[in-house]
Design a protein around this motif. Structure first.
Motif, PDB file in Angstrom:
ATOM      1  N   THR A 141       4.560 -26.821 -55.120  1.00 41.66           N
ATOM      2  CA  THR A 141       5.694 -26.805 -55.548  1.00 41.66           C
ATOM      3  C   THR A 141       5.499 -26.743 -57.071  1.00 41.66           C
ATOM      4  OG1 THR A 141       6.116 -28.473 -53.955  1.00 41.66           O
ATOM      5  CG2 THR A 141       7.750 -28.512 -55.976  1.00 41.66           C
ATOM      6  N   PHE A 142       6.781 -25.870 -57.679  1.00 49.64           N
ATOM      7  CA  PHE A 142       6.913 -25.628 -58.993  1.00 49.64           C
ATOM      8  C   PHE A 142       8.319 -26.229 -59.361  1.00 49.64           C
ATOM      9  CE2 PHE A 142       3.344 -22.745 -58.045  1.00 49.64           C
ATOM     10  CZ  PHE A 142       2.712 -22.578 -58.919  1.00 49.64           C
ATOM     11  N   LEU A 143       8.357 -26.560 -60.632  1.00 46.85           N
ATOM     12  CA  LEU A 143       9.596 -27.144 -61.243  1.00 46.85           C
ATOM     13  C   LEU A 143      10.322 -25.901 -62.053  1.00 46.85           C
ATOM     14  CD1 LEU A 143      11.370 -29.583 -61.294  1.00 46.85           C
ATOM     15  CD2 LEU A 143      10.305 -30.238 -63.443  1.00 46.85           C
ATOM     16  N   ILE A 144      11.718 -25.939 -61.777  1.00 48.01           N
ATOM     17  CA  ILE A 144      12.394 -24.622 -62.588  1.00 48.01           C
ATOM     18  C   ILE A 144      13.299 -25.472 -63.085  1.00 48.01           C
ATOM     19  CG2 ILE A 144      13.715 -22.644 -62.280  1.00 48.01           C
ATOM     20  CD1 ILE A 144      12.120 -21.841 -60.016  1.00 48.01           C
ATOM     21  N   ASP A 145      13.541 -25.251 -64.412  1.00 42.45           N
ATOM     22  CA  ASP A 145      14.755 -25.559 -65.235  1.00 42.45           C
ATOM     23  C   ASP A 145      15.753 -24.637 -65.253  1.00 42.45           C
ATOM     24  OD1 ASP A 145      13.430 -28.080 -65.682  1.00 42.45           O
ATOM     25  OD2 ASP A 145      12.111 -27.560 -67.553  1.00 42.45           O
ATOM     26  N   PHE A 146      16.896 -24.775 -65.500  1.00 39.64           N
ATOM     27  CA  PHE A 146      17.951 -23.942 -65.851  1.00 39.64           C
ATOM     28  C   PHE A 146      18.925 -24.730 -66.638  1.00 39.64           C
ATOM     29  CE2 PHE A 146      18.638 -25.921 -61.794  1.00 39.64           C
ATOM     30  CZ  PHE A 146      19.901 -26.169 -61.806  1.00 39.64           C
ATOM     31  N   VAL A 147      19.592 -23.943 -67.349  1.00 39.90           N
ATOM     32  CA  VAL A 147      20.815 -24.450 -68.445  1.00 39.90           C
ATOM     33  C   VAL A 147      21.984 -24.989 -67.945  1.00 39.90           C
ATOM     34  CG1 VAL A 147      21.929 -23.935 -70.528  1.00 39.90           C
ATOM     35  CG2 VAL A 147      19.661 -23.059 -70.336  1.00 39.90           C
ATOM     36  N   ASP A 148      22.639 -23.779 -66.988  1.00 40.00           N
ATOM     37  CA  ASP A 148      23.965 -24.206 -66.460  1.00 40.00           C
ATOM     38  C   ASP A 148      23.821 -24.808 -65.061  1.00 40.00           C
ATOM     39  OD1 ASP A 148      26.705 -24.037 -65.888  1.00 40.00           O
ATOM     40  OD2 ASP A 148      26.736 -22.114 -65.574  1.00 40.00           O
ATOM     41  N   GLY A 149      23.839 -26.430 -65.235  1.00 40.36           N
ATOM     42  CA  GLY A 149      23.626 -27.232 -64.063  1.00 40.36           C
ATOM     43  C   GLY A 149      24.764 -27.712 -63.446  1.00 40.36           C
ATOM     44  N   LYS A 150      25.756 -27.456 -64.361  1.00 37.26           N
ATOM     45  CA  LYS A 150      27.229 -28.073 -63.503  1.00 37.26           C
ATOM     46  C   LYS A 150      27.536 -28.147 -62.435  1.00 37.26           C
ATOM     47  CE  LYS A 150      28.639 -28.658 -68.552  1.00 37.26           C
ATOM     48  NZ  LYS A 150      29.789 -28.507 -69.643  1.00 37.26           N
ATOM     49  N   ASN A 151      28.059 -28.882 -61.759  1.00 31.10           N
ATOM     50  CA  ASN A 151      28.883 -28.815 -60.615  1.00 31.10           C
ATOM     51  C   ASN A 151      27.849 -28.139 -59.444  1.00 31.10           C
ATOM     52  OD1 ASN A 151      31.115 -29.693 -61.721  1.00 31.10           O
ATOM     53  ND2 ASN A 151      31.603 -27.833 -62.256  1.00 31.10           N
ATOM     54  N   ILE A 152      26.787 -28.249 -59.477  1.00 30.80           N
ATOM     55  CA  ILE A 152      25.543 -27.949 -58.585  1.00 30.80           C
ATOM     56  C   ILE A 152      25.061 -29.228 -57.932  1.00 30.80           C
ATOM     57  CG2 ILE A 152      23.350 -26.940 -58.429  1.00 30.80           C
ATOM     58  CD1 ILE A 152      23.841 -25.349 -60.620  1.00 30.80           C
ATOM     59  N   PRO A 153      25.129 -29.421 -56.484  1.00 28.11           N
ATOM     60  CA  PRO A 153      24.560 -30.516 -55.869  1.00 28.11           C
ATOM     61  C   PRO A 153      23.313 -30.596 -55.748  1.00 28.11           C
ATOM     62  CG  PRO A 153      25.641 -28.952 -54.369  1.00 28.11           C
ATOM     63  CD  PRO A 153      25.795 -28.216 -55.764  1.00 28.11           C
ATOM     64  N   ALA A 154      22.886 -31.721 -55.313  1.00 32.47           N
ATOM     65  CA  ALA A 154      21.259 -31.687 -54.991  1.00 32.47           C
ATOM     66  C   ALA A 154      21.106 -31.446 -53.482  1.00 32.47           C
ATOM     67  CB  ALA A 154      20.889 -33.049 -55.301  1.00 32.47           C
ATOM     68  N   ASN A 155      19.855 -31.105 -53.079  1.00 34.01           N
ATOM     69  CA  ASN A 155      19.552 -30.755 -51.696  1.00 34.01           C
ATOM     70  C   ASN A 155      20.232 -29.498 -51.397  1.00 34.01           C
ATOM     71  OD1 ASN A 155      18.139 -33.254 -51.389  1.00 34.01           O
ATOM     72  ND2 ASN A 155      20.010 -34.287 -50.918  1.00 34.01           N
ATOM     73  N   LEU A 156      20.434 -28.618 -52.183  1.00 32.59           N
ATOM     74  CA  LEU A 156      20.834 -27.332 -52.036  1.00 32.59           C
ATOM     75  C   LEU A 156      19.901 -26.216 -51.950  1.00 32.59           C
ATOM     76  CD1 LEU A 156      23.477 -25.302 -51.800  1.00 32.59           C
ATOM     77  CD2 LEU A 156      23.395 -25.080 -54.290  1.00 32.59           C
ATOM     78  N   ASN A 157      19.959 -25.218 -50.670  1.00 34.55           N
ATOM     79  CA  ASN A 157      18.858 -24.309 -50.709  1.00 34.55           C
ATOM     80  C   ASN A 157      19.142 -23.220 -51.443  1.00 34.55           C
ATOM     81  OD1 ASN A 157      17.219 -26.006 -48.814  1.00 34.55           O
ATOM     82  ND2 ASN A 157      18.732 -25.241 -47.031  1.00 34.55           N
ATOM     83  N   LEU A 158      18.177 -22.788 -52.333  1.00 36.16           N
ATOM     84  CA  LEU A 158      18.335 -21.521 -52.861  1.00 36.16           C
ATOM     85  C   LEU A 158      17.145 -20.349 -52.600  1.00 36.16           C
ATOM     86  CD1 LEU A 158      18.811 -23.288 -56.474  1.00 36.16           C
ATOM     87  CD2 LEU A 158      20.610 -22.669 -54.737  1.00 36.16           C
ATOM     88  N   GLU A 159      17.399 -19.359 -53.138  1.00 32.24           N
ATOM     89  CA  GLU A 159      16.379 -18.217 -53.363  1.00 32.24           C
ATOM     90  C   GLU A 159      16.052 -17.979 -54.682  1.00 32.24           C
ATOM     91  OE1 GLU A 159      16.068 -13.348 -52.257  1.00 32.24           O
ATOM     92  OE2 GLU A 159      17.672 -14.436 -51.858  1.00 32.24           O
TER      93      GLU A 159
END
Length: 401
Positions: A298-316
């Motif tokens: 597991t790697f941790l990815i930071d991003f700036v625009d995190g507003k209105n993004i829920p947890a437990n969301l699957n991404l690519e």
């Protein structure tokens, strides 16, 4: 006696000669009458033949002159008058009427044919000239090759609200989704002793402890879990709720261990959300453990625009692994393949109306562009980008603008 016999004999001979002469005379008369009848019939037949011959000659002349168009307007030129031959004049009149009728029919037919041909000429050029297509030129640009991995969003900072006493929940001050500030009362718990005293209506005169405990939050955040309601019995230390800090949202990237070498810390990446939205992120940390089942790190990815993004969301997550500068690319719609996806080709124009099938070797590609390694394409080449499906080699085309 002898003389008498001789005389009788002579008379008999004479009688026979007269009979013979009569027969011969009748025969000659019959032949003469037959000869005369033959002569009369031959004369009559000859007259009829002459008349028929004249009629045939006149008809031939009518036919010849009708072809030239003269007999239709000047019948007196051949002497076909009512006095000489009324039958031929009647025939000429019928011929003239037939000629006028057929001339009208031929004129109407030719007129319809010319109109049909003129209307067809307006639609047939695009049909006979070739298939309508759109073309574009190859482009030279930088192309990035990405590898895609699965990831999910999590809140890194959470507070688990626990009960400090054993008892019953008397009040709940917050609901799921409410924002909680540090120090806010979330629950009110009454001990079972105080609950029993209150139910028995026993009043303690010198009470110091009322048996009611307020449970407060220690951090600010959003109440994301609520495990108990009013009246529920809880044990000491039991989890009552979870408060999450929205500003601590991060992405956990799961990478198969065989691809660990392609992930570099502090490198950029692209996060692709289920709705198609893309934002940039940075690989910030790696966890020093591997999942025992999936064998992923597991790697941790930071991003700036995190507003209105829920947890437990699957991404690519797309990680760049190769960057090619000055790559010759064509639109993805221009590339065709066979059923097994082993052979690829494009349709290239060799002149204004002919397209040839060109076998290619692909390089890297993205959602819209494909790199062409072989053959070497010129930036001035014309490649069909729309309408090329199913076209044979050396197909006739019409370029749409």
């Amino acid at each position: 006696m002898g003389k008498m016999r001789l005389r009788e004999k002579l008379l008999c001979n004479i009688q026979n000669d007269k009979t013979l002469f009569a027969v011969i005379a009748r025969s000659e008369a019959t032949k003469q009458s037959q000869r005369e009848r033959k002569i009369a019939s031959s004369r009559q037949f000859g007259t009829r033949n002459d008349e028929l011959l004249e009629t045939v000659i006149a008809r031939n002349e009518v036919t010849k002159q009708s072809k030239k168009g003269e007999i239709l307007h000047r019948p007196e030129k051949l002497g076909l008058t009512m006095k000489k031959d009324p039958t031929m004049l009647l025939r000429w009149q019928n011929l003239k009427r037939s000629y006028n009728f057929f001339s009208l029919i031929i004129f109407l037919t030719l007129s319809l044919f010319i109109v049909a041909c003129s209307s067809d000429t307006k639609t047939t050029p695009t049909e006979t000239a070739g298939t309508p297509v759109k073309v574009a030129n190859p482009a030279e640009t930088s192309l990035i090759d990405y590898m895609s991995f699965n990831a999910n969003t999590v809140f890194m900072k959470k507070e688990i609200v626990r009960s400090t006493f054993q008892g019953f929940i008397q009040k709940v001050y917050k609901n799921i989704g409410d924002y909680v500030n540090a120090g806010d009362v979330v629950f009110q718990v009454i001990t079972k002793e105080a609950y029993a005293t209150d139910s028995l209506q026993v009043k303690l005169s010198d009470e110091v402890f009322s048996g009611i405990v307020n449970i407060k939050s220690k951090t600010s955040g959003v109440l994301t879990e609520l495990n108990f309601n009013v009246g529920d019995f809880v044990s000491d230390g039991e989890q009552l709720a979870v408060i999450s800090n929205p500003n601590s949202l991060a992405v956990l990237l799961n990478v198969p261990y065989q691809h660990i070498s392609k992930i570099r810390l502090n490198s950029s990446c692209i996060l692709v959300f289920p709705n198609g939205k893309e934002i940039k992120g940075i690989v910030s940390k790696s966890l020093p453990s591997v999942d025992p089942v999936s064998q992923t790190q597991t790697f941790l990815i930071d991003f700036v625009d995190g507003k209105n993004i829920p947890a437990n969301l699957n991404l690519e997550v797309k990680i760049p692994v190769n960057v090619i500068k000055n790559a010759i690319v064509v639109p993805k719609s221009a590339v065709q393949s066979d059923e097994t996806l082993t052979n690829f080709w494009i349709m290239k124009l060799i002149n204004d109306s002919t397209a040839v099938k060109t076998i290619i070797t692909k390089g890297i590609e993205n959602d819209t562009l494909v790199q062409i390694i072989n053959p070497k394409l010129l930036l001035t080449d014309k490649i069909i980008v729309d309408g090329a499906y199913g076209l044979p080699d050396t197909a006739k085309v019409v370029v749409r603008h």
